[in-house]
Motif scaffolding. Structure first.
Motif, PDB file in Angstrom:
ATOM      1  N   LEU A  45      23.179  17.336  20.922  1.00 40.37           N
ATOM      2  CA  LEU A  45      23.144  16.199  20.012  1.00 40.37           C
ATOM      3  C   LEU A  45      24.388  16.112  19.130  1.00 40.37           C
ATOM      4  CD1 LEU A  45      19.376  16.041  19.006  1.00 40.37           C
ATOM      5  CD2 LEU A  45      20.619  14.694  20.687  1.00 40.37           C
ATOM      6  N   GLU A  64      26.639  12.779  18.260  1.00 42.69           N
ATOM      7  CA  GLU A  64      26.299  12.373  16.887  1.00 42.69           C
ATOM      8  C   GLU A  64      27.037  11.112  16.456  1.00 42.69           C
ATOM      9  OE1 GLU A  64      26.522  14.086  12.295  1.00 42.69           O
ATOM     10  OE2 GLU A  64      27.181  15.347  13.982  1.00 42.69           O
ATOM     11  N   ALA A  99      25.820   8.043  18.283  1.00 43.22           N
ATOM     12  CA  ALA A  99      24.477   7.673  17.833  1.00 43.22           C
ATOM     13  C   ALA A  99      24.526   6.956  16.486  1.00 43.22           C
ATOM     14  CB  ALA A  99      23.593   8.910  17.733  1.00 43.22           C
ATOM     15  N   GLN A 100      25.376   7.435  15.572  1.00 42.51           N
ATOM     16  CA  GLN A 100      25.483   6.798  14.258  1.00 42.51           C
ATOM     17  C   GLN A 100      26.015   5.380  14.363  1.00 42.51           C
ATOM     18  OE1 GLN A 100      27.374   8.989  11.154  1.00 42.51           O
ATOM     19  NE2 GLN A 100      26.164  10.844  11.459  1.00 42.51           N
ATOM     20  N   TYR A 137      23.472   2.343  14.609  1.00 39.47           N
ATOM     21  CA  TYR A 137      22.707   1.854  13.461  1.00 39.47           C
ATOM     22  C   TYR A 137      23.515   0.821  12.689  1.00 39.47           C
ATOM     23  CZ  TYR A 137      19.553   5.724  14.454  1.00 39.47           C
ATOM     24  OH  TYR A 137      18.666   6.579  15.074  1.00 39.47           O
ATOM     25  N   PHE A 157      20.897  14.668  10.046  1.00 37.18           N
ATOM     26  CA  PHE A 157      20.854  13.591  11.031  1.00 37.18           C
ATOM     27  C   PHE A 157      20.569  14.132  12.432  1.00 37.18           C
ATOM     28  CE2 PHE A 157      23.118  10.788  14.079  1.00 37.18           C
ATOM     29  CZ  PHE A 157      22.367   9.623  13.893  1.00 37.18           C
ATOM     30  N   MET A 170      17.180  13.396  14.731  1.00 34.71           N
ATOM     31  CA  MET A 170      17.220  12.883  16.103  1.00 34.71           C
ATOM     32  C   MET A 170      16.501  13.818  17.064  1.00 34.71           C
ATOM     33  SD  MET A 170      20.788  10.998  16.985  1.00 34.71           S
ATOM     34  CE  MET A 170      21.759  12.504  16.895  1.00 34.71           C
ATOM     35  N   ASP A 176      12.645  13.565  16.552  1.00 37.88           N
ATOM     36  CA  ASP A 176      12.145  12.283  17.050  1.00 37.88           C
ATOM     37  C   ASP A 176      12.219  12.201  18.569  1.00 37.88           C
ATOM     38  OD1 ASP A 176      11.619  11.510  14.498  1.00 37.88           O
ATOM     39  OD2 ASP A 176      13.309  10.135  14.297  1.00 37.88           O
ATOM     40  N   ALA A 177      13.330  12.646  19.139  1.00 35.78           N
ATOM     41  CA  ALA A 177      13.505  12.571  20.590  1.00 35.78           C
ATOM     42  C   ALA A 177      12.485  13.460  21.314  1.00 35.78           C
ATOM     43  CB  ALA A 177      14.926  12.967  20.973  1.00 35.78           C
ATOM     44  N   ILE A 203      15.287   4.930  17.931  1.00 39.84           N
ATOM     45  CA  ILE A 203      16.262   5.974  18.230  1.00 39.84           C
ATOM     46  C   ILE A 203      17.014   5.516  19.479  1.00 39.84           C
ATOM     47  CG2 ILE A 203      14.543   7.265  19.597  1.00 39.84           C
ATOM     48  CD1 ILE A 203      16.006   9.835  18.818  1.00 39.84           C
ATOM     49  N   ILE A 262      20.085   8.754  23.732  1.00 43.97           N
ATOM     50  CA  ILE A 262      19.745  10.070  23.182  1.00 43.97           C
ATOM     51  C   ILE A 262      18.493  10.610  23.875  1.00 43.97           C
ATOM     52  CG2 ILE A 262      18.884  11.266  21.118  1.00 43.97           C
ATOM     53  CD1 ILE A 262      21.837  10.816  20.992  1.00 43.97           C
ATOM     54  N   HIS A 312      17.174   0.528  22.858  1.00 47.73           N
ATOM     55  CA  HIS A 312      16.045   1.275  22.303  1.00 47.73           C
ATOM     56  C   HIS A 312      14.755   0.623  22.788  1.00 47.73           C
ATOM     57  CE1 HIS A 312      16.463  -2.151  19.667  1.00 47.73           C
ATOM     58  NE2 HIS A 312      17.564  -1.646  19.120  1.00 47.73           N
TER      59      HIS A 312
END
Length: 346
Positions: A27, A31, A34-35, A38, A49, A53, A56-57, A100, A104, A145
């Motif tokens: 991850l 990172e 992924a940021q 958003y 962070f 992730m 949640d993943a 998410i 990811i 997503h």
């Protein structure tokens, strides 16, 4: 929910046999990407962070696995066998603030299932959201997503038709259209919510079910469309169309009677308010309105006076056997009176 997340996270780590360090290293490589997914700047620390992730993943992947294989679900007392809890989880995963990045999930899924035989992530995702996959979509390409996927599931197979540069006039309400002779009929042969057609004097529409979470779901999908797909805002167009059809509880009751609406809210007035409020503060783009031609045809039909006369005759004088008998008797009496008058003059 947080307790359930941590439990599923730990169980997936045990099941995969992959060390925690491997997940964190994975991850960290994604990172920054992924940021960027958003809309707002991520204000939490890098460690927090990445940990968020990961939790949640892993939770989502374990959830998808258990949803498909109910034997695994027995391990924690059949959580997914509780209908209300499963529904709550469904809706939570569709909220924009809970999304998410799907890539990811794909990366973590590969690492978590390297030593176990399971279906693909795409198959598990479609299986989990099968209640929303009304068009029986067998696969999908790139999605951002889960909310993105639900939006795709609702889209029609055909694209928006090109439009002439005409000024759009909003539609008359359902009760007004009925008074003008329009017949409403549920389109039970279509699996697409947007498959609305007007042919002759019949408006056919697929059934739409109103539930407690409907407003939240629709608002999320509309927000997603307006931000990322402004020229392909199919859900927003459908809500604008319904907002025009529905002004009062009488319009709702008419659509319920015809099977076009199923109202689990319990109150026709509440359903009318829901549709009327969904379009508040939403900019309407009439240049790419999906139902432009349907509305044009309905408006044209409404303006023809003889359609109203025929509808009034059918509704007020010929709708029941008793009314037919009364009408025939009245006409007969009128004719006999006229004949008697003519004979007396002669």
């Amino acid at each position: 929910m947080e307790t359930l997340k941590k439990r599923y996270f730990k169980k997936l780590l045990e099941r995969s046999g992959t060390r925690l360090r491997k997940y964190i290293e994975l991850l960290r490589r994604f990172e920054e990407r992924a940021q960027e997914c958003y809309a707002e700047t991520v204000v939490m620390s890098s460690d927090k962070f990445v940990w968020m992730m990961l939790i949640d993943a892993c939770f989502i992947i374990e959830l998808l696995l258990r949803s498909h294989d109910m034997d695994w679900n027995k391990e924690d007392g059949h959580v997914l066998s509780t209908p209300w809890l499963k529904n709550e989880i469904h809706y939570d995963l569709m909220l924009l603030e809970n999304q998410i990045p799907y890539f990811i999930l794909e990366e973590v899924f590969v690492l978590a299932t390297v030593s176990i035989k399971v279906p693909s992530l795409q198959y598990l995702t479609l299986y989990f959201f099968s209640n929303y996959n009304i068009q029986k979509m067998g696969n999908f390409q790139l999605i951002n997503h889960f909310a993105d996927l639900i939006l795709i599931m609702y889209r029609p197979n055909r694209k928006k038709p090109p439009q002439e540069h005409k000024k759009f006039k909003f539609l008359y309400s359902a009760t007004e259209l009925r008074e003008a002779g329009v017949k409403f009929q549920v389109n039970s042969s279509s699996n697409c919510l947007l498959d609305v057609n007007f042919d002759g004097d019949v408006l056919t529409m697929p059934c739409f079910r109103l539930e407690d979470h409907t407003e939240t779901l629709i608002r999320n999908l509309m927000a997603l469309e307006l931000c990322h797909y402004p020229r392909n805002s199919y859900i927003s167009d459908y809500i604008f169309f319904m907002d025009n059809l529905i002004n009062t509880s009488k319009d709702v009751e008419l659509l319920i009677k015809k099977g076009i609406l199923v109202n689990w809210l319990g109150d026709s007035n509440a359903a009318a308010i829901l549709f009327n409020n969904l379009c508040n503060n939403v900019v309407f783009d009439d240049k790419s309105f999906f139902f432009f031609q349907v509305c044009e045809d309905l408006n044209t039909y409404y303006k023809v006076r003889r359609h109203k006369w025929k509808a009034t005759l059918r509704h007020d004088y010929l709708s029941t056997p008793w009314k037919v008998a009364s009408t025939v008797a009245a006409v007969t009496l009128l004719v006999l009176t006229l004949i008697q008058t003519i004979v007396s003059i002669l």
